[in-house]
Design an enzyme around this catalytic site. Structure first.
Site, PDB file in Angstrom:
ATOM      1  N   VAL A  50       0.863  -1.187   0.000  1.00  0.00           N
ATOM      2  CA  VAL A  50       0.000   0.000   0.000  1.00  0.00           C
ATOM      3  C   VAL A  50       0.892   1.227   0.000  1.00  0.00           C
ATOM      4  O   VAL A  50       1.886   1.284   0.739  1.00  0.00           O
ATOM      5  CB  VAL A  50      -0.939   0.018   1.230  1.00  0.00           C
ATOM      6  CG1 VAL A  50      -1.760   1.310   1.266  1.00  0.00           C
ATOM      7  CG2 VAL A  50      -1.862  -1.190   1.231  1.00  0.00           C
ATOM      8  N   ARG A  71      -6.177   3.433   5.906  1.00  0.00           N
ATOM      9  CA  ARG A  71      -7.466   3.748   5.286  1.00  0.00           C
ATOM     10  C   ARG A  71      -8.273   2.492   4.970  1.00  0.00           C
ATOM     11  O   ARG A  71      -9.286   2.565   4.282  1.00  0.00           O
ATOM     12  CB  ARG A  71      -7.255   4.546   4.001  1.00  0.00           C
ATOM     13  CG  ARG A  71      -6.547   5.879   4.199  1.00  0.00           C
ATOM     14  CD  ARG A  71      -6.589   6.704   2.932  1.00  0.00           C
ATOM     15  NE  ARG A  71      -5.763   7.899   3.041  1.00  0.00           N
ATOM     16  CZ  ARG A  71      -5.685   8.834   2.101  1.00  0.00           C
ATOM     17  NH1 ARG A  71      -6.388   8.710   0.985  1.00  0.00           N
ATOM     18  NH2 ARG A  71      -4.907   9.889   2.252  1.00  0.00           N
ATOM     19  N   GLY A  72      -7.801   1.343   5.436  1.00  0.00           N
ATOM     20  CA  GLY A  72      -8.521   0.099   5.197  1.00  0.00           C
ATOM     21  C   GLY A  72      -8.272  -0.527   3.842  1.00  0.00           C
ATOM     22  O   GLY A  72      -8.941  -1.495   3.476  1.00  0.00           O
ATOM     23  N   LEU A 110      -5.568  -2.236   2.711  1.00  0.00           N
ATOM     24  CA  LEU A 110      -5.041  -3.599   2.829  1.00  0.00           C
ATOM     25  C   LEU A 110      -6.150  -4.578   3.202  1.00  0.00           C
ATOM     26  O   LEU A 110      -6.268  -5.650   2.605  1.00  0.00           O
ATOM     27  CB  LEU A 110      -3.929  -3.645   3.872  1.00  0.00           C
ATOM     28  CG  LEU A 110      -3.358  -5.042   4.152  1.00  0.00           C
ATOM     29  CD1 LEU A 110      -2.731  -5.639   2.905  1.00  0.00           C
ATOM     30  CD2 LEU A 110      -2.330  -4.998   5.284  1.00  0.00           C
ATOM     31  N   SER A 134       6.696 -10.084   4.893  1.00  0.00           N
ATOM     32  CA  SER A 134       7.731  -9.085   5.132  1.00  0.00           C
ATOM     33  C   SER A 134       7.639  -8.578   6.567  1.00  0.00           C
ATOM     34  O   SER A 134       8.657  -8.263   7.194  1.00  0.00           O
ATOM     35  CB  SER A 134       7.593  -7.926   4.144  1.00  0.00           C
ATOM     36  OG  SER A 134       6.295  -7.355   4.215  1.00  0.00           O
ATOM     37  N   GLU A 135       6.418  -8.480   7.091  1.00  0.00           N
ATOM     38  CA  GLU A 135       6.178  -8.096   8.479  1.00  0.00           C
ATOM     39  C   GLU A 135       5.192  -9.101   9.079  1.00  0.00           C
ATOM     40  O   GLU A 135       3.987  -9.041   8.788  1.00  0.00           O
ATOM     41  CB  GLU A 135       5.616  -6.675   8.555  1.00  0.00           C
ATOM     42  CG  GLU A 135       6.577  -5.600   8.081  1.00  0.00           C
ATOM     43  CD  GLU A 135       6.009  -4.205   8.252  1.00  0.00           C
ATOM     44  OE1 GLU A 135       6.131  -3.645   9.354  1.00  0.00           O
ATOM     45  OE2 GLU A 135       5.431  -3.692   7.277  1.00  0.00           O
ATOM     46  N   TYR A 187      -0.379 -10.325   9.073  1.00  0.00           N
ATOM     47  CA  TYR A 187      -1.311 -11.248   8.439  1.00  0.00           C
ATOM     48  C   TYR A 187      -2.119 -12.121   9.390  1.00  0.00           C
ATOM     49  O   TYR A 187      -3.054 -12.795   8.964  1.00  0.00           O
ATOM     50  CB  TYR A 187      -0.553 -12.110   7.428  1.00  0.00           C
ATOM     51  CG  TYR A 187      -0.057 -11.281   6.264  1.00  0.00           C
ATOM     52  CD1 TYR A 187      -0.912 -10.923   5.227  1.00  0.00           C
ATOM     53  CD2 TYR A 187       1.251 -10.804   6.223  1.00  0.00           C
ATOM     54  CE1 TYR A 187      -0.486 -10.136   4.177  1.00  0.00           C
ATOM     55  CE2 TYR A 187       1.693 -10.014   5.174  1.00  0.00           C
ATOM     56  CZ  TYR A 187       0.822  -9.680   4.157  1.00  0.00           C
ATOM     57  OH  TYR A 187       1.253  -8.887   3.120  1.00  0.00           O
ATOM     58  N   PHE A 240       8.336 -16.182  -3.041  1.00  0.00           N
ATOM     59  CA  PHE A 240       7.519 -15.766  -4.174  1.00  0.00           C
ATOM     60  C   PHE A 240       6.889 -14.417  -3.890  1.00  0.00           C
ATOM     61  O   PHE A 240       5.991 -13.985  -4.514  1.00  0.00           O
ATOM     62  CB  PHE A 240       6.447 -16.811  -4.503  1.00  0.00           C
ATOM     63  CG  PHE A 240       5.604 -17.239  -3.317  1.00  0.00           C
ATOM     64  CD1 PHE A 240       4.479 -16.515  -2.958  1.00  0.00           C
ATOM     65  CD2 PHE A 240       5.943 -18.347  -2.554  1.00  0.00           C
ATOM     66  CE1 PHE A 240       3.696 -16.904  -1.877  1.00  0.00           C
ATOM     67  CE2 PHE A 240       5.157 -18.752  -1.470  1.00  0.00           C
ATOM     68  CZ  PHE A 240       4.034 -18.021  -1.130  1.00  0.00           C
TER      69      PHE A 240
END
Length: 409
Positions: A84, A91-92, A94, A118-119, A123, A409
């Protein structure tokens, strides 16, 4: 302005990918790398968030087949290229992309979604959990010795161009895929990833090199690596940087490890991504001098609980009712009866009393056999509602080999 989500048009790829590059720091990729990812992108499975004619968010999903316990290759969406624009955070966007993507994955009939994070903290709220781990190590080859199995001396090694040896290496890889959960069947085009070697990413190391292991004229293993020369006042102090290694049997693997640990003018082998239970750990004389560490690797999300749990086998008989919570994909919420063994399984809706209560994240965490339900229960993330159900299910969900994702990937 209103943000619109829409499927990526192939003509928009450069703008779309530019947003992703900026979200990951703005360092431009090499032409070689950029072309590879452009070729691998599946526009019809990718979405962009657009504000007018400006792209402000990206998300894609590769078409994969993922090995699960029992050896089956299960359709899986490889979630990728998620970003993003920094100007549009909080702002929602993602969340809206993750919502749209999981709806799409369900419509495609793919029971599982996977990603590398990545972070990691991002998730979990979308139902993803660490299911496989990656081992890293630095073997001090000046202090560590290897004890190799019988037959290692019968394996011949030879140098080969990585490009010229690609087909032989891919044949070895394909034979190994069914044997380890987390591995991905190689789809056309993905073999090019093994040859990706931009000079700007080498950090002073050589171009990628390749050694083949052969027995009776047949290729039974390979190692791709680079050499990073370093010198001190006392002399050579270089490193072998391992990229990939595969062998069809213990002797083939051991021959490759022995070679890497004996390269002239080097003092260490740097390992960046190997299975948590990799055999080299039992070849070395002193594991402490290998600086072994684990980190999160593959994240798994069950998109269709019933289909996903039916797709794998179980190493012990199991008959258990799960009470599943899934706020982000509510179609999974409810009670599921899993009955299975080493030959197969069924997982269907039920009104029977639950034996274990957990969220879809915990099912993702144990799906490939890399985590234990008992361990998750000890952390308060699984509740046992029938005495004995936790141990029964925990044993059944295990895997004789650790799950592992062989490439990103």
């Amino acid at each position: 302005m209103t943000t619109e989500l829409r499927v990526l048009d192939a003509t928009e790829w450069d703008d779309w990918y530019g947003v992703l590059e900026l979200a990951f720091g703005g360092v431009p990729e090499s032409d070689e790398e950029r072309k590879l990812w452009k070729d691998l992108t599946e526009p019809e499975r990718s979405i962009g968030a657009w504000e007018g004619d400006r792209c402000v968010g990206t998300a894609g999903a590769f078409t994969f087949r993922l090995t699960v316990p029992g050896g089956a290759a299960v359709p899986a969406a490889g979630v990728t290229m998620v970003g993003v624009a920094g100007t549009h955070r909080r702002r929602g966007i993602l969340t809206s992309m993750m919502r749209r993507q999981l709806d799409d994955v369900r419509a495609w009939g793919e029971p599982v979604a996977v990603l590398t994070a990545s972070e990691p903290e991002i998730y979990g709220r979308f139902g993803y959990a660490v299911a496989a781990y990656s081992a890293r190590a630095t073997i001090d080859t000046t202090r560590v010795r290897l004890t190799v199995p019988e037959g290692t001396d019968e394996v011949a090694l030879r140098y080969a161009s990585p490009a010229e040896a690609l087909d032989a290496c891919e044949a070895v890889y394909a034979r190994l895929v069914p044997g380890r959960p987390g591995m991905l069947e190689r789809r056309p085009g993905w073999e090019r990833l093994a040859l990706l070697d931009p000079p700007g990413d080498r950090e002073g190391a050589s171009p990628r090199q390749c050694v083949l292991a052969e027995r009776g004229g047949e290729v039974v293993g390979y190692a791709r690596y680079a050499i990073k020369p370093e010198w001190s006042f006392n002399g050579s102090d270089g490193s072998v940087v391992l990229h990939q290694l595969a062998g069809l049997d213990p002797a083939a693997e051991a021959a490759l490890w022995r070679f890497l640990c004996a390269v002239d003018l080097t003092s260490r082998v740097r390992i960046h991504d190997r299975p948590a239970d990799d055999a080299w750990q039992h070849l070395v004389s002193d594991l402490r001098r290998c600086e072994l560490t684990l980190r999160d690797g593959l994240y798994v999300r069950l998109v269709d609980v019933g289909a996903a749990l039916e797709a794998r086998t179980y190493q012990a008989p199991v008959d258990v009712v799960f009470e599943v919570e899934d706020a982000f994909c509510p179609w999974n919420t409810g009670r599921w009866r899993l009955s299975g063994d080493a030959k197969g399984a069924s997982c269907v809706r039920t009104e029977d009393a639950p034996d274990l209560a957990l969220s879809v994240r915990e099912l993702g965490a144990v799906y490939l056999g890399g985590n234990s339900l008992v361990s998750l229960a000890a952390a308060g993330r699984v509740r046992e509602l029938r005495a004995g159900a936790l141990a029964e299910a925990s044993v059944a969900f295990g895997s004789p080999v650790a799950p592992w994702l062989p490439h990103g990937f």
